[in-house]
Scaffold this motif. Structure first.
Motif, PDB file in Angstrom:
ATOM      1  N   GLU A  24       0.836  -1.202   0.000  1.00  6.72           N
ATOM      2  CA  GLU A  24       0.000   0.000   0.000  1.00  6.72           C
ATOM      3  C   GLU A  24       0.872   1.254   0.000  1.00  6.72           C
ATOM      4  OE1 GLU A  24      -0.560  -2.697   1.895  1.00  6.72           O
ATOM      5  OE2 GLU A  24      -2.305  -3.329   0.698  1.00  6.72           O
ATOM      6  N   ASP A  25       1.977   1.219   0.746  1.00  5.94           N
ATOM      7  CA  ASP A  25       2.913   2.354   0.731  1.00  5.94           C
ATOM      8  C   ASP A  25       3.464   2.582  -0.673  1.00  5.94           C
ATOM      9  OD1 ASP A  25       2.660   2.847   3.449  1.00  5.94           O
ATOM     10  OD2 ASP A  25       4.418   1.658   3.997  1.00  5.94           O
ATOM     11  N   LEU A  26       3.794   1.499  -1.352  1.00  2.35           N
ATOM     12  CA  LEU A  26       4.355   1.626  -2.695  1.00  2.35           C
ATOM     13  C   LEU A  26       3.306   2.119  -3.689  1.00  2.35           C
ATOM     14  CD1 LEU A  26       6.602  -1.560  -2.793  1.00  2.35           C
ATOM     15  CD2 LEU A  26       7.352   0.817  -2.693  1.00  2.35           C
ATOM     16  N   ARG A  27       2.070   1.686  -3.520  1.00  2.00           N
ATOM     17  CA  ARG A  27       1.012   2.191  -4.399  1.00  2.00           C
ATOM     18  C   ARG A  27       0.792   3.689  -4.168  1.00  2.00           C
ATOM     19  NH1 ARG A  27      -1.594  -2.834  -2.586  1.00  2.00           N
ATOM     20  NH2 ARG A  27      -1.194  -4.418  -4.183  1.00  2.00           N
ATOM     21  N   ALA A  28       0.963   4.121  -2.921  1.00  2.00           N
ATOM     22  CA  ALA A  28       0.835   5.546  -2.625  1.00  2.00           C
ATOM     23  C   ALA A  28       1.968   6.340  -3.266  1.00  2.00           C
ATOM     24  CB  ALA A  28       0.819   5.764  -1.112  1.00  2.00           C
ATOM     25  N   ILE A  29       3.164   5.785  -3.231  1.00  2.00           N
ATOM     26  CA  ILE A  29       4.297   6.446  -3.895  1.00  2.00           C
ATOM     27  C   ILE A  29       4.063   6.503  -5.398  1.00  2.00           C
ATOM     28  CG2 ILE A  29       6.753   6.229  -4.470  1.00  2.00           C
ATOM     29  CD1 ILE A  29       7.170   5.087  -1.641  1.00  2.00           C
TER      30      ILE A  29
ATOM     31  N   LEU B  66      11.546  -5.550   2.479  1.00  2.00           N
ATOM     32  CA  LEU B  66      11.846  -6.687   1.602  1.00  2.00           C
ATOM     33  C   LEU B  66      12.495  -7.813   2.397  1.00  2.00           C
ATOM     34  CD1 LEU B  66      13.300  -4.876  -1.551  1.00  2.00           C
ATOM     35  CD2 LEU B  66      11.022  -5.885  -1.313  1.00  2.00           C
ATOM     36  N   TYR B  67      13.417  -7.441   3.278  1.00  2.00           N
ATOM     37  CA  TYR B  67      14.137  -8.460   4.047  1.00  2.00           C
ATOM     38  C   TYR B  67      13.251  -9.132   5.094  1.00  2.00           C
ATOM     39  CZ  TYR B  67      18.290  -6.477   1.881  1.00  2.00           C
ATOM     40  OH  TYR B  67      19.231  -6.048   0.959  1.00  2.00           O
ATOM     41  N   ASP B  68      12.341  -8.363   5.663  1.00  2.00           N
ATOM     42  CA  ASP B  68      11.438  -8.917   6.677  1.00  2.00           C
ATOM     43  C   ASP B  68      10.292  -9.723   6.076  1.00  2.00           C
ATOM     44  OD1 ASP B  68      12.892  -7.866   8.698  1.00  2.00           O
ATOM     45  OD2 ASP B  68      11.523  -6.228   9.198  1.00  2.00           O
ATOM     46  N   GLY B  69      10.133  -9.631   4.752  1.00  2.00           N
ATOM     47  CA  GLY B  69       9.056 -10.354   4.098  1.00  2.00           C
ATOM     48  C   GLY B  69       7.722  -9.641   4.106  1.00  2.00           C
ATOM     49  N   ARG B  70       7.711  -8.390   4.560  1.00  2.00           N
ATOM     50  CA  ARG B  70       6.463  -7.626   4.545  1.00  2.00           C
ATOM     51  C   ARG B  70       6.052  -7.283   3.119  1.00  2.00           C
ATOM     52  NH1 ARG B  70       5.640  -4.616   9.679  1.00  2.00           N
ATOM     53  NH2 ARG B  70       7.203  -5.367  11.151  1.00  2.00           N
ATOM     54  N   VAL B  71       7.050  -7.166   2.259  1.00  2.00           N
ATOM     55  CA  VAL B  71       6.820  -6.861   0.845  1.00  2.00           C
ATOM     56  C   VAL B  71       7.624  -7.843   0.014  1.00  2.00           C
ATOM     57  CG1 VAL B  71       7.159  -5.151  -0.979  1.00  2.00           C
ATOM     58  CG2 VAL B  71       6.450  -4.403   1.303  1.00  2.00           C
ATOM     59  N   ASP B  72       6.996  -8.470  -0.981  1.00  2.00           N
ATOM     60  CA  ASP B  72       7.755  -9.343  -1.871  1.00  2.00           C
ATOM     61  C   ASP B  72       8.193  -8.533  -3.089  1.00  2.00           C
ATOM     62  OD1 ASP B  72       6.064 -10.398  -4.484  1.00  2.00           O
ATOM     63  OD2 ASP B  72       4.763  -9.787  -2.816  1.00  2.00           O
ATOM     64  N   VAL B  73       9.333  -8.895  -3.623  1.00  2.00           N
ATOM     65  CA  VAL B  73       9.952  -8.100  -4.692  1.00  2.00           C
ATOM     66  C   VAL B  73       9.048  -8.010  -5.915  1.00  2.00           C
ATOM     67  CG1 VAL B  73      11.925  -7.905  -6.234  1.00  2.00           C
ATOM     68  CG2 VAL B  73      12.265  -8.643  -3.877  1.00  2.00           C
ATOM     69  N   VAL B  74       8.487  -9.126  -6.326  1.00  2.00           N
ATOM     70  CA  VAL B  74       7.639  -9.127  -7.528  1.00  2.00           C
ATOM     71  C   VAL B  74       6.441  -8.200  -7.325  1.00  2.00           C
ATOM     72  CG1 VAL B  74       6.186 -10.537  -9.024  1.00  2.00           C
ATOM     73  CG2 VAL B  74       8.374 -11.431  -8.212  1.00  2.00           C
ATOM     74  N   GLY B  75       5.808  -8.298  -6.168  1.00  2.00           N
ATOM     75  CA  GLY B  75       4.669  -7.434  -5.877  1.00  2.00           C
ATOM     76  C   GLY B  75       5.062  -5.970  -5.829  1.00  2.00           C
ATOM     77  N   ALA B  76       6.260  -5.687  -5.305  1.00  2.00           N
ATOM     78  CA  ALA B  76       6.733  -4.308  -5.218  1.00  2.00           C
ATOM     79  C   ALA B  76       6.960  -3.708  -6.596  1.00  2.00           C
ATOM     80  CB  ALA B  76       8.021  -4.252  -4.400  1.00  2.00           C
ATOM     81  N   VAL B  77       7.566  -4.489  -7.473  1.00  2.00           N
ATOM     82  CA  VAL B  77       7.794  -4.025  -8.850  1.00  2.00           C
ATOM     83  C   VAL B  77       6.453  -3.698  -9.510  1.00  2.00           C
ATOM     84  CG1 VAL B  77       8.588  -4.697 -11.146  1.00  2.00           C
ATOM     85  CG2 VAL B  77       9.984  -5.229  -9.127  1.00  2.00           C
ATOM     86  N   ARG B  78       5.470  -4.578  -9.320  1.00  2.00           N
ATOM     87  CA  ARG B  78       4.152  -4.375  -9.932  1.00  2.00           C
ATOM     88  C   ARG B  78       3.435  -3.172  -9.323  1.00  2.00           C
ATOM     89  NH1 ARG B  78       0.600  -9.619 -10.324  1.00  2.00           N
ATOM     90  NH2 ARG B  78      -0.587  -8.130 -11.590  1.00  2.00           N
ATOM     91  N   ALA B  79       3.567  -2.997  -8.010  1.00  2.00           N
ATOM     92  CA  ALA B  79       2.882  -1.885  -7.353  1.00  2.00           C
ATOM     93  C   ALA B  79       3.394  -0.547  -7.862  1.00  2.00           C
ATOM     94  CB  ALA B  79       3.069  -1.983  -5.846  1.00  2.00           C
ATOM     95  N   LEU B  80       4.715  -0.441  -8.015  1.00  2.00           N
ATOM     96  CA  LEU B  80       5.282   0.806  -8.490  1.00  2.00           C
ATOM     97  C   LEU B  80       4.982   1.042  -9.968  1.00  2.00           C
ATOM     98  CD1 LEU B  80       8.734   0.991  -6.685  1.00  2.00           C
ATOM     99  CD2 LEU B  80       6.725   2.408  -6.296  1.00  2.00           C
ATOM    100  N   ALA B  81       4.727  -0.037 -10.689  1.00  2.00           N
ATOM    101  CA  ALA B  81       4.365   0.087 -12.094  1.00  2.00           C
ATOM    102  C   ALA B  81       2.899   0.452 -12.272  1.00  2.00           C
ATOM    103  CB  ALA B  81       4.680  -1.210 -12.842  1.00  2.00           C
ATOM    104  N   GLY B  82       2.185   0.497 -11.126  1.00  2.00           N
ATOM    105  CA  GLY B  82       0.758   0.842 -11.192  1.00  2.00           C
ATOM    106  C   GLY B  82      -0.141  -0.307 -11.580  1.00  2.00           C
ATOM    107  N   GLU B  83       0.408  -1.535 -11.491  1.00  2.00           N
ATOM    108  CA  GLU B  83      -0.388  -2.707 -11.854  1.00  2.00           C
ATOM    109  C   GLU B  83      -1.255  -3.143 -10.667  1.00  2.00           C
ATOM    110  OE1 GLU B  83       2.087  -5.813 -13.329  1.00  2.00           O
ATOM    111  OE2 GLU B  83       3.251  -4.463 -14.616  1.00  2.00           O
ATOM    112  N   ALA B  84      -2.390  -3.714 -10.981  1.00  2.00           N
ATOM    113  CA  ALA B  84      -3.285  -4.212  -9.928  1.00  2.00           C
ATOM    114  C   ALA B  84      -2.669  -5.397  -9.231  1.00  2.00           C
ATOM    115  CB  ALA B  84      -4.633  -4.584 -10.531  1.00  2.00           C
TER     116      ALA B  84
END
Length: 244
Positions: free
Chosen positions: A203-208, A225-243
């Motif tokens: 959600e933070d990344l979608r806000a950014i 990323l290290y704590d597992g709260r955010v997965d890398v693939v999901g983060a890439v997609r979130a910043l790309a504006g993908e659902a």
């Protein structure tokens, strides 16, 4: 918008700090090269590396670890921490770093930054780390009286590739990014801004990502990323504006 997964180096290991405190370091991977390769294999287009020891020493300390990262990945790597002279800049660019990040020297010697931008187009970023809106330097050990915006404006016509803006109070704290300050800085500049500090969720990344129109071009993510709260693939997609 680009995801920059963070690899912070201390004692040759991949660590994360809490609000910049070297005594509050958690080791996440003793092999930075393998960590960088894992980020690349998960779809990251860039790697963000900081020599934490170098930031305090004023020169490269974790050079061997940085070079191991360069050997392990094909994606571009940006590097900050202890890069304080033209020789430092040239050495790292010649070694294969795609973009050097100048922090303390941007405050101390802005003319050096301007000259480096002229001679290395697209390869110089300025790291602006702020505590209560004021620029902190020397590994965040000293806080100046200049605001982040005022410092960034000094480089508006220099050809800086990006301003990397970190809210120190949010860094490593998983309390969410400072969207207001990041957006305000980006709107004040024509130079792209990369957000850093506080990301704890998709959600933070979608806000950014919604700050794209303000001039925010990417986000640096570390502890989440290290704590597992955010997965890398999901983060890439979130910043790309993908659902999701």
């Amino acid at each position: 918008m680009i995801l920059y997964p963070a690899i912070d180096l201390k004692g040759g290991e991949c660590v994360r700090l809490l609000r910049g405190e070297m005594t509050a370091a958690t080791v996440y991977n003793p092999d930075p090269a393998s960590q960088a390769r894992a980020f690349q294999d998960s779809g990251c287009a860039w790697i963000h590396v900081v020599d934490l020891d170098g930031a305090f020493a004023g020169e490269a300390v974790n050079g061997a670890a940085v070079r191991s990262i360069l050997s392990a990945v094909d994606v571009p790597v940006q590097l900050g921490g202890g890069i304080r002279s033209r020789a430092h800049i040239d050495t790292w660019l010649e070694a294969g770093i795609s973009r050097v990040i100048l922090g303390t020297v941007a405050l101390r010697d802005p003319e050096l930054v301007i000259a480096a931008c002229r001679d290395h187009p697209g390869k110089i970023a300025v790291g602006i780390d702020a505590r209560d809106g004021k620029v902190a330097v020397e590994g965040w050990a000293e806080t100046s009286e200049i605001t982040a915006t005022d410092l960034a404006l000094k480089f508006e016509d220099a050809g800086v590739a990006a301003i990397i803006f970190t809210d120190i109070d949010r860094d490593g704290a998983l309390q969410g990014p400072n969207l207001e300050a990041t957006g305000a800085l980006a709107r004040a500049l024509s130079t792209p801004v990369i957000a850093s500090g506080g990301v704890s969720s998709l959600e933070d990344l979608r806000a950014i990502a919604k700050l794209d129109g303000d001039g925010v071009a990417g986000a640096i993510v570390g502890r989440a990323l290290y704590d597992g709260r955010v997965d890398v693939v999901g983060a890439v997609r979130a910043l790309a504006g993908e659902a999701a």
